[in-house]
Enzyme design. Structure first.
Site, PDB file in Angstrom:
ATOM      1  N   ASP A  56       0.833  -1.196   0.000  1.00 32.94           N
ATOM      2  CA  ASP A  56       0.000   0.000   0.000  1.00 32.94           C
ATOM      3  C   ASP A  56       0.874   1.254   0.000  1.00 32.94           C
ATOM      4  O   ASP A  56       1.293   1.733   1.040  1.00 32.94           O
ATOM      5  CB  ASP A  56      -0.937  -0.002   1.208  1.00 32.94           C
ATOM      6  CG  ASP A  56      -1.959   1.126   1.167  1.00 32.94           C
ATOM      7  OD1 ASP A  56      -1.807   2.023   0.318  1.00 32.94           O
ATOM      8  OD2 ASP A  56      -2.905   1.097   1.966  1.00 32.94           O
TER       9      ASP A  56
ATOM     10  N   ILE B  94      -0.705   9.130   8.505  1.00 30.15           N
ATOM     11  CA  ILE B  94      -1.310   8.191   9.438  1.00 30.15           C
ATOM     12  C   ILE B  94      -0.841   6.768   9.147  1.00 30.15           C
ATOM     13  O   ILE B  94      -0.391   6.460   8.043  1.00 30.15           O
ATOM     14  CB  ILE B  94      -2.848   8.259   9.382  1.00 30.15           C
ATOM     15  CG1 ILE B  94      -3.358   7.854   7.988  1.00 30.15           C
ATOM     16  CG2 ILE B  94      -3.338   9.649   9.751  1.00 30.15           C
ATOM     17  CD1 ILE B  94      -4.875   7.782   7.874  1.00 30.15           C
TER      18      ILE B  94
ATOM     19  N   GLY C 251      -4.656   1.646   8.124  1.00 25.71           N
ATOM     20  CA  GLY C 251      -5.654   0.918   8.897  1.00 25.71           C
ATOM     21  C   GLY C 251      -5.386  -0.568   8.896  1.00 25.71           C
ATOM     22  O   GLY C 251      -5.585  -1.259   9.905  1.00 25.71           O
TER      23      GLY C 251
ATOM     24  N   HIS D 255       0.081   7.846   3.891  1.00 28.03           N
ATOM     25  CA  HIS D 255       0.832   7.226   4.974  1.00 28.03           C
ATOM     26  C   HIS D 255       2.320   7.583   4.966  1.00 28.03           C
ATOM     27  O   HIS D 255       3.066   7.098   5.818  1.00 28.03           O
ATOM     28  CB  HIS D 255       0.673   5.706   4.898  1.00 28.03           C
ATOM     29  CG  HIS D 255      -0.755   5.275   4.797  1.00 28.03           C
ATOM     30  ND1 HIS D 255      -1.646   5.424   5.835  1.00 28.03           N
ATOM     31  CD2 HIS D 255      -1.458   4.719   3.776  1.00 28.03           C
ATOM     32  CE1 HIS D 255      -2.839   4.975   5.459  1.00 28.03           C
ATOM     33  NE2 HIS D 255      -2.747   4.548   4.219  1.00 28.03           N
TER      34      HIS D 255
END
Length: 286
Positions: A190, A210, A213, A195
């Site tokens: 990803d 961040i 998830g 991110h």
């Protein structure tokens, strides 16, 4: 472009070919924080194949989420900046091998319109199979497309979330993350700049990049591995959760666990910010 409901519902992609090796297996385990203690033999079994006394390398069950990274029903034409993971539900049919060639089928299951200012939810399924055609894992994902609501689709019918017990947790554990953990985990597939790129994260409404998830999702699996599963990757039959708020790399995740027979309910929070980051978690062991 606005969502075209009928076209999106028809999206499917069958017979996709993927392969992975022990390198990807170890990178994923390291990406969710395993191996931080270089003397912890139980965790080293997931990140180190080179041992003086031979032993088999283990595969974290939620590695299934990246084993065929990029597989999916097809291009959904969503506002990428505004898309986040909503939930993930993985059913494990067989333990994953340390290396494998995969055949993957993906299709859209449902699309829900939450409203013009509330976004859309797209549920899609990916089935991982080995070369014999045997199913290994079924992944159901929900994408929350915050900028794509108001297309006139159905708003009702989403599955009800798993209800965690109302009693106090049977066990709570703290799992620290590294400040650079998102930069490590992104190498599992990803590469979303949300991110890794501060400017991109700011445009998406976050003060800094961040954690994925799905990295937090893997961390919850790691927590159950070390508590109720005794590091037995083959014990997992299901692992599912909803994402409620992001983790920032470097924060400590507190995992709350409830055990009822072979069902482990779980939620995760960041105590320092008093925020829940994972809700309605359910793992089934067997």
């Amino acid at each position: 472009m606005p969502i075209k409901y009928d076209e999106l519902m028809e999206l499917k992609n069958l017979g996709q070919k993927y392969a992975y090796s022990d390198r990807e297996v170890m990178l994923y385990a390291y990406g969710i924080g395993m191996g931080a203690d270089p003397m912890d033999e139980k965790e080293l079994a997931f990140v180190n194949e080179a041992t003086a006394t031979p032993r088999a390398l283990k595969v974290v069950p939620t590695f299934a989420s990246v084993a065929a990274w990029g597989a999916g029903p097809g291009e959904m034409n969503l506002n990428r900046v505004m898309v986040v993971d909503g939930e993930r539900d993985i059913t494990f049919h067989r333990p994953l091998a340390v290396a494998a060639n995969l055949v993957v089928d993906s299709r859209v299951l449902a699309v829900f319109d939450k409203g013009k200012d509330k976004g859309a939810v797209i549920r899609h399924q990916t089935v991982l199979k080995n070369e014999k055609g045997e199913e290994l894992a079924t992944l159901v994902a929900s994408r929350f497309a915050r900028g794509d609501g108001g297309f006139g689709g159905p708003s009702e019918g989403q599955p009800e979330p798993h209800q965690v017990p109302t009693r106090s947790p049977d066990k709570s554990i703290d799992i620290p993350t590294r400040p650079d953990q998102a930069l490590i985990y992104r190498l599992c597939g990803d590469r979303n700049p949300l991110h890794s790129d501060p400017e991109f994260a700011s445009r998406a409404g976050f003060p800094r990049p961040i954690l994925h998830g799905m990295c937090t999702f893997g961390i919850t699996c790691r927590g159950i591995l070390q508590t109720y599963a005794d590091y037995d990757a083959g014990a997992f039959k299901q692992h599912a959760a909803r994402f409620s708020s992001p983790v920032y790399p470097g924060e400590t995740v507190t995992l709350d666990l409830w055990k009822d027979g072979n069902v482990i309910s779980f939620e995760a929070r960041v105590k320092a910010r008093n925020v829940a980051v994972i809700k309605s978690g359910k793992a089934v062991l067997g």
